[in-house]
Design a protein around this motif. Sequence first.
Motif, PDB file in Angstrom:
ATOM      1  N   LEU A  95      -0.347  -2.853   1.562  1.00 17.96           N
ATOM      2  CA  LEU A  95       0.039  -1.450   1.424  1.00 17.96           C
ATOM      3  C   LEU A  95      -1.011  -0.535   2.045  1.00 17.96           C
ATOM      4  CD1 LEU A  95       1.546  -1.298  -2.184  1.00 17.96           C
ATOM      5  CD2 LEU A  95       2.725  -1.595  -0.008  1.00 17.96           C
ATOM      6  N   ARG A  96      -2.271  -0.870   1.829  1.00 13.58           N
ATOM      7  CA  ARG A  96      -3.347  -0.022   2.361  1.00 13.58           C
ATOM      8  C   ARG A  96      -3.269   0.016   3.885  1.00 13.58           C
ATOM      9  NH1 ARG A  96      -7.691  -2.359   0.089  1.00 13.58           N
ATOM     10  NH2 ARG A  96      -7.299  -1.270  -1.857  1.00 13.58           N
ATOM     11  N   ALA A  97      -3.055  -1.163   4.493  1.00 14.34           N
ATOM     12  CA  ALA A  97      -2.968  -1.220   5.956  1.00 14.34           C
ATOM     13  C   ALA A  97      -1.821  -0.336   6.461  1.00 14.34           C
ATOM     14  CB  ALA A  97      -2.758  -2.666   6.407  1.00 14.34           C
ATOM     15  N   GLN A  98      -0.705  -0.405   5.764  1.00 14.01           N
ATOM     16  CA  GLN A  98       0.441   0.416   6.162  1.00 14.01           C
ATOM     17  C   GLN A  98       0.124   1.910   6.008  1.00 14.01           C
ATOM     18  OE1 GLN A  98       3.178  -0.520   7.536  1.00 14.01           O
ATOM     19  NE2 GLN A  98       4.478   1.293   7.362  1.00 14.01           N
ATOM     20  N   GLY A  99      -0.535   2.257   4.906  1.00 13.75           N
ATOM     21  CA  GLY A  99      -0.919   3.651   4.668  1.00 13.75           C
ATOM     22  C   GLY A  99      -1.793   4.172   5.793  1.00 13.75           C
ATOM     23  N   HIS A 100      -2.733   3.339   6.230  1.00 17.67           N
ATOM     24  CA  HIS A 100      -3.616   3.755   7.323  1.00 17.67           C
ATOM     25  C   HIS A 100      -2.813   4.027   8.597  1.00 17.67           C
ATOM     26  CE1 HIS A 100      -7.247   1.682   5.189  1.00 17.67           C
ATOM     27  NE2 HIS A 100      -7.013   2.910   4.737  1.00 17.67           N
ATOM     28  N   LEU A 101      -1.775   3.218   8.825  1.00 18.70           N
ATOM     29  CA  LEU A 101      -0.922   3.449  10.006  1.00 18.70           C
ATOM     30  C   LEU A 101      -0.272   4.828   9.963  1.00 18.70           C
ATOM     31  CD1 LEU A 101       1.059   0.121  10.597  1.00 18.70           C
ATOM     32  CD2 LEU A 101      -0.718   1.142  12.034  1.00 18.70           C
ATOM     33  N   GLY A 103      -1.739   7.333   8.709  1.00 23.15           N
ATOM     34  CA  GLY A 103      -2.809   8.321   8.667  1.00 23.15           C
ATOM     35  C   GLY A 103      -3.198   8.734   7.257  1.00 23.15           C
ATOM     36  N   LEU A 104      -2.839   7.919   6.276  1.00 25.15           N
ATOM     37  CA  LEU A 104      -3.191   8.240   4.886  1.00 25.15           C
ATOM     38  C   LEU A 104      -4.512   7.551   4.528  1.00 25.15           C
ATOM     39  CD1 LEU A 104       0.298   7.516   3.298  1.00 25.15           C
ATOM     40  CD2 LEU A 104      -0.699   9.780   3.677  1.00 25.15           C
ATOM     41  N   VAL A 108      -5.274  10.352  -1.769  1.00 23.20           N
ATOM     42  CA  VAL A 108      -3.832  10.486  -1.508  1.00 23.20           C
ATOM     43  C   VAL A 108      -3.214   9.104  -1.349  1.00 23.20           C
ATOM     44  CG1 VAL A 108      -2.078  11.347   0.101  1.00 23.20           C
ATOM     45  CG2 VAL A 108      -4.083  12.750  -0.435  1.00 23.20           C
ATOM     46  N   LEU A 109      -3.864   8.275  -0.529  1.00 28.19           N
ATOM     47  CA  LEU A 109      -3.335   6.926  -0.319  1.00 28.19           C
ATOM     48  C   LEU A 109      -3.332   6.139  -1.621  1.00 28.19           C
ATOM     49  CD1 LEU A 109      -2.249   4.634   1.396  1.00 28.19           C
ATOM     50  CD2 LEU A 109      -4.586   4.138   2.154  1.00 28.19           C
ATOM     51  N   ARG A 110      -4.424   6.245  -2.393  1.00 28.94           N
ATOM     52  CA  ARG A 110      -4.485   5.509  -3.669  1.00 28.94           C
ATOM     53  C   ARG A 110      -3.342   5.905  -4.600  1.00 28.94           C
ATOM     54  NH1 ARG A 110      -9.972   5.951  -3.189  1.00 28.94           N
ATOM     55  NH2 ARG A 110     -10.109   7.758  -4.574  1.00 28.94           N
ATOM     56  N   GLU A 111      -3.065   7.204  -4.660  1.00 27.64           N
ATOM     57  CA  GLU A 111      -1.970   7.668  -5.524  1.00 27.64           C
ATOM     58  C   GLU A 111      -0.608   7.190  -5.029  1.00 27.64           C
ATOM     59  OE1 GLU A 111      -2.377  11.952  -5.809  1.00 27.64           O
ATOM     60  OE2 GLU A 111      -4.414  11.617  -6.602  1.00 27.64           O
ATOM     61  N   ARG A 112      -0.389   7.272  -3.725  1.00 23.65           N
ATOM     62  CA  ARG A 112       0.898   6.827  -3.152  1.00 23.65           C
ATOM     63  C   ARG A 112       1.106   5.335  -3.430  1.00 23.65           C
ATOM     64  NH1 ARG A 112       2.464  10.149   1.495  1.00 23.65           N
ATOM     65  NH2 ARG A 112       1.968  12.255   0.789  1.00 23.65           N
ATOM     66  N   MET A 113       0.023   4.553  -3.255  1.00 25.84           N
ATOM     67  CA  MET A 113       0.130   3.103  -3.477  1.00 25.84           C
ATOM     68  C   MET A 113       0.438   2.821  -4.945  1.00 25.84           C
ATOM     69  SD  MET A 113      -2.988   1.694  -1.077  1.00 25.84           S
ATOM     70  CE  MET A 113      -3.192   0.228  -2.044  1.00 25.84           C
ATOM     71  N   GLU A 142       7.831  -5.111   0.472  1.00 25.93           N
ATOM     72  CA  GLU A 142       8.331  -4.499   1.720  1.00 25.93           C
ATOM     73  C   GLU A 142       8.835  -3.081   1.441  1.00 25.93           C
ATOM     74  OE1 GLU A 142       8.615  -5.882   4.845  1.00 25.93           O
ATOM     75  OE2 GLU A 142       8.633  -8.056   4.561  1.00 25.93           O
ATOM     76  N   ILE A 143       9.551  -2.928   0.347  1.00 25.94           N
ATOM     77  CA  ILE A 143      10.102  -1.607   0.031  1.00 25.94           C
ATOM     78  C   ILE A 143       8.969  -0.635  -0.311  1.00 25.94           C
ATOM     79  CG2 ILE A 143      11.604  -0.303  -1.521  1.00 25.94           C
ATOM     80  CD1 ILE A 143      13.322  -2.855  -1.788  1.00 25.94           C
ATOM     81  N   ALA A 144       8.012  -1.101  -1.117  1.00 28.20           N
ATOM     82  CA  ALA A 144       6.869  -0.250  -1.479  1.00 28.20           C
ATOM     83  C   ALA A 144       6.168   0.249  -0.214  1.00 28.20           C
ATOM     84  CB  ALA A 144       5.892  -1.032  -2.362  1.00 28.20           C
ATOM     85  N   LYS A 145       6.032  -0.667   0.741  1.00 32.52           N
ATOM     86  CA  LYS A 145       5.391  -0.354   2.006  1.00 32.52           C
ATOM     87  C   LYS A 145       6.149   0.742   2.763  1.00 32.52           C
ATOM     88  CE  LYS A 145       4.403  -2.991   5.936  1.00 32.52           C
ATOM     89  NZ  LYS A 145       4.488  -4.231   6.701  1.00 32.52           N
ATOM     90  N   ALA A 146       7.466   0.659   2.688  1.00 32.23           N
ATOM     91  CA  ALA A 146       8.309   1.619   3.414  1.00 32.23           C
ATOM     92  C   ALA A 146       8.308   2.999   2.761  1.00 32.23           C
ATOM     93  CB  ALA A 146       9.737   1.085   3.501  1.00 32.23           C
ATOM     94  N   LEU A 147       7.746   3.096   1.542  1.00 33.41           N
ATOM     95  CA  LEU A 147       7.818   4.357   0.800  1.00 33.41           C
ATOM     96  C   LEU A 147       6.533   5.174   0.858  1.00 33.41           C
ATOM     97  CD1 LEU A 147       9.570   3.145  -2.459  1.00 33.41           C
ATOM     98  CD2 LEU A 147      10.574   4.520  -0.630  1.00 33.41           C
ATOM     99  N   LEU A 148       5.471   4.607   1.423  1.00 32.92           N
ATOM    100  CA  LEU A 148       4.153   5.244   1.316  1.00 32.92           C
ATOM    101  C   LEU A 148       4.099   6.634   1.936  1.00 32.92           C
ATOM    102  CD1 LEU A 148       1.860   2.174   1.980  1.00 32.92           C
ATOM    103  CD2 LEU A 148       2.228   3.364  -0.194  1.00 32.92           C
ATOM    104  N   HIS A 149       4.874   6.864   2.985  1.00 34.27           N
ATOM    105  CA  HIS A 149       4.848   8.198   3.612  1.00 34.27           C
ATOM    106  C   HIS A 149       5.897   9.120   2.985  1.00 34.27           C
ATOM    107  CE1 HIS A 149       7.887   5.938   5.753  1.00 34.27           C
ATOM    108  NE2 HIS A 149       8.276   6.984   6.436  1.00 34.27           N
TER     109      HIS A 149
END
Length: 302
Positions: A95-101, A103-104, A108-113, A142-149
């Motif tokens: 999830l973190r890797a996806q968030g970085h993609l 730009g999170l 903010v990223l920690r909360e989204r994850m 996979e779904i969690a990953k798709a929701l980060l943004h």
Amino acid sequence: MIDVQNLTHRYGDRVALNRISFQVKPGEVFGLLGPNGGGKSTLFRILSTMMAPTEGRALLAGHDVMREPAQVRRHVGVVFQTQSLDKALTVEENLRAQGHLHGLSGSVLRERMARAMEQLGLADRRKDLVETLSGGLRRRVEIAKALLHKPQVLLMDEASTGLDPAARRDLSRHVETLRADDGVTILLTTHVLEEAERCDRLILLHQGNIVAQGTPGELRSSIGGDVVVLEAGDTASLAGGIEQRFGLKSKVMEGQVRVEIQNGHRFITEVVEAFPGAIESVGLHKPTLEDVFVRETGASIE
Ligand code: ADP
Ligand code: MG
């Protein structure tokens, strides 16, 4: 929220989508149901801006997939048919890797994850390597990953394929939570009837054409009465006999004759008496989405 207008796609001479149009309202769970080769992934590729359509237009969250692909991607989360996780990493690391993609970073990223993992029931698995997870859990990552943004629209291509019925129900329950909590609009493709049954509205897709659309209930009740399935050695002559004797059109497929009729139980008695020895087995059921598909196409879904 999704507006598809006269979309056509051809791979060379092969028509994969033939002038498809439909609309999905905000907060709907909308399904595309059809057998393999129906055109589901093709439509999915176009809506996720991976591929341009041959003709027609599609708007997601008000943005045109051809003219504003970057805007579309900002508002849309995508779960592909093939898996996209790094199995050697943990849930959290994926999830973190996806968030970085996107730009999170930082809080903010920690909360989204944390929120995505909570919504998908992954919080207690966050330190686990993906390779140790079941198929159902992996789909949820996979779904969690798709929701980060924080997309307004979530697209899922055959997300439940390969899962057992319990894992599938579980996935549907989580999808329902996303809609209830955040009003996410969901478009999913499937060839599994029971998953289609859980959608608000559906399109049945066959060889690139929409053959029926409506709520699961509307589609089922478009068949009046019961469906009687007769097994016979010579299905063609049984179907011919039924038409002559009862004036009923039937569908012949795979050793079966299917008849749609009110008060099917009475018809069963009559038909068995009318053709002594010709019928090997008899079944009766309330109409399913499969029956709607069979009626419209003469083919079966699964
Ligand atoms: P589904 O996802 O419903 O199984 P697809 O969209 O994958 O359907 O396929 C629709 C039709 O387009 C099929 O006849 C398939 O063989 C064809 N098709 C899909 N992808 C390609 C491709 N990359 N090149 C050529 N034909 C393709
Ligand atoms: Mg597909």
